[in-house]
Motif scaffolding. Structure first.
Motif, PDB file in Angstrom:
ATOM      1  N   SER A  43      -1.570   4.172  -1.506  1.00  0.00           N
ATOM      2  CA  SER A  43      -2.985   4.099  -1.142  1.00  0.00           C
ATOM      3  C   SER A  43      -3.168   4.176   0.379  1.00  0.00           C
ATOM      4  O   SER A  43      -4.249   4.482   0.859  1.00  0.00           O
ATOM      5  CB  SER A  43      -3.620   2.816  -1.668  1.00  0.00           C
ATOM      6  N   LYS A  44      -2.083   3.890   1.110  1.00  0.00           N
ATOM      7  CA  LYS A  44      -2.122   3.916   2.571  1.00  0.00           C
ATOM      8  C   LYS A  44      -0.700   4.113   3.086  1.00  0.00           C
ATOM      9  O   LYS A  44       0.248   3.580   2.518  1.00  0.00           O
ATOM     10  CB  LYS A  44      -2.690   2.583   3.084  1.00  0.00           C
ATOM     11  N   ALA A 103      -7.477  11.994   3.029  1.00  0.00           N
ATOM     12  CA  ALA A 103      -7.173  10.682   3.599  1.00  0.00           C
ATOM     13  C   ALA A 103      -7.922  10.553   4.923  1.00  0.00           C
ATOM     14  O   ALA A 103      -8.510  11.520   5.411  1.00  0.00           O
ATOM     15  CB  ALA A 103      -5.669  10.528   3.826  1.00  0.00           C
ATOM     16  N   GLU A 104      -7.877   9.334   5.473  1.00  0.00           N
ATOM     17  CA  GLU A 104      -8.489   9.059   6.768  1.00  0.00           C
ATOM     18  C   GLU A 104      -7.424   8.548   7.726  1.00  0.00           C
ATOM     19  O   GLU A 104      -6.449   7.937   7.306  1.00  0.00           O
ATOM     20  CB  GLU A 104      -9.596   8.022   6.629  1.00  0.00           C
ATOM     21  N   THR A 112      -5.212   6.194   5.739  1.00  0.00           N
ATOM     22  CA  THR A 112      -5.840   5.219   4.858  1.00  0.00           C
ATOM     23  C   THR A 112      -6.710   5.951   3.841  1.00  0.00           C
ATOM     24  O   THR A 112      -6.922   7.159   3.959  1.00  0.00           O
ATOM     25  CB  THR A 112      -6.706   4.236   5.658  1.00  0.00           C
ATOM     26  N   HIS A 113      -7.199   5.233   2.873  1.00  0.00           N
ATOM     27  CA  HIS A 113      -8.078   5.806   1.848  1.00  0.00           C
ATOM     28  C   HIS A 113      -7.494   7.106   1.268  1.00  0.00           C
ATOM     29  O   HIS A 113      -8.217   8.064   1.039  1.00  0.00           O
ATOM     30  CB  HIS A 113      -9.494   6.041   2.396  1.00  0.00           C
ATOM     31  N   TYR A 114      -6.173   7.095   1.080  1.00  0.00           N
ATOM     32  CA  TYR A 114      -5.484   8.265   0.538  1.00  0.00           C
ATOM     33  C   TYR A 114      -5.901   8.477  -0.905  1.00  0.00           C
ATOM     34  O   TYR A 114      -5.876   7.551  -1.709  1.00  0.00           O
ATOM     35  CB  TYR A 114      -3.969   8.051   0.630  1.00  0.00           C
ATOM     36  N   GLU A 115      -6.311   9.685  -1.222  1.00  0.00           N
ATOM     37  CA  GLU A 115      -6.702  10.046  -2.586  1.00  0.00           C
ATOM     38  C   GLU A 115      -5.939  11.296  -2.989  1.00  0.00           C
ATOM     39  O   GLU A 115      -6.253  12.399  -2.547  1.00  0.00           O
ATOM     40  CB  GLU A 115      -8.209  10.272  -2.670  1.00  0.00           C
ATOM     41  N   GLN A 165       0.817  -1.212   0.000  1.00  0.00           N
ATOM     42  CA  GLN A 165       0.000   0.000   0.000  1.00  0.00           C
ATOM     43  C   GLN A 165       0.857   1.270   0.000  1.00  0.00           C
ATOM     44  O   GLN A 165       0.493   2.261  -0.627  1.00  0.00           O
ATOM     45  CB  GLN A 165      -0.954  -0.012   1.201  1.00  0.00           C
TER      46      GLN A 165
END
Length: 181
Positions: free
Chosen positions: A60-61, A90-91, A81-84, A55
């Motif tokens: 992406s993480k 991200a979260e 996480t949930h990196y865009e 990841q």
């Protein structure tokens, strides 16, 4: 890469961390409010490390070990996480060894992570969700300056059941307010 704080530092996971991860994640309370399975096995830890390498490479993480400086001891995990990249968001997710909870470790780790997210990754928005019943996490999130956005019905599958979650977020401009950029 090492992100350094006062009492802790964050670093990418290593294969040699597997035994320590297994030891920490034997604590059932971690699985109550996270996606960490219980019972937790060596196989889970090996897969976690492999996923973190993959990841990070895919961007992406960004998963980090929380390491206590004075003992060079892994005491938890934190990551984006949930990196865009396109949406610059991200979260945050985290867990901590039982004996280190309530000692202001997570707020310190989160501050380091937020700095990484906003300064290095140039994020605009960072979100944290927590189970409604996770009052300790909610206090940490509010202390960090995240703002409450909503309650989501049965959004998380945690501890073997669907639970309501609170969503919080912080924007780059609020994070940088009063700090040197």
């Amino acid at each position: 890469m090492k992100l350094i704080g006062e009492r802790i530092f964050l670093r990418p996971w290593k294969k040699s961390d597997v035994p320590r991860i297994v030891e920490i994640c034997k604590d059932k309370t971690i699985s109550k409010f996270t996606h960490v399975p219980f019972p937790y096995t060596r196989k889970h830890a090996v897969q976690f490390i492999k996923n973190s390498f993959k990841q990070r490479k895919e961007k992406s993480k960004f998963a980090f070990a929380i390491v206590l400086k004075e003992k060079n001891l892994v005491i938890g995990a934190i990551g984006l996480t949930h990196y865009e990249e396109r949406d610059r968001r991200a979260e945050v997710g985290y867990w901590l060894a039982k004996e280190f909870r309530g000692k202001e470790i997570v707020p310190e780790a989160a501050e380091i992570l937020l700095d990484f997210g906003f300064n290095k990754l140039k994020l605009h928005r960072i979100q944290i969700d927590c189970a409604v019943k996770n009052s300790a996490s909610k206090r940490v999130i509010e202390k960090l300056g995240f703002e409450f956005e909503c309650r989501q019905k049965e959004r998380g599958f945690l501890g073997g059941k669907f639970v309501d979650t609170f969503s919080f977020a912080i924007l780059d401009r609020k994070f940088f307010k009063g700090k040197k950029k």
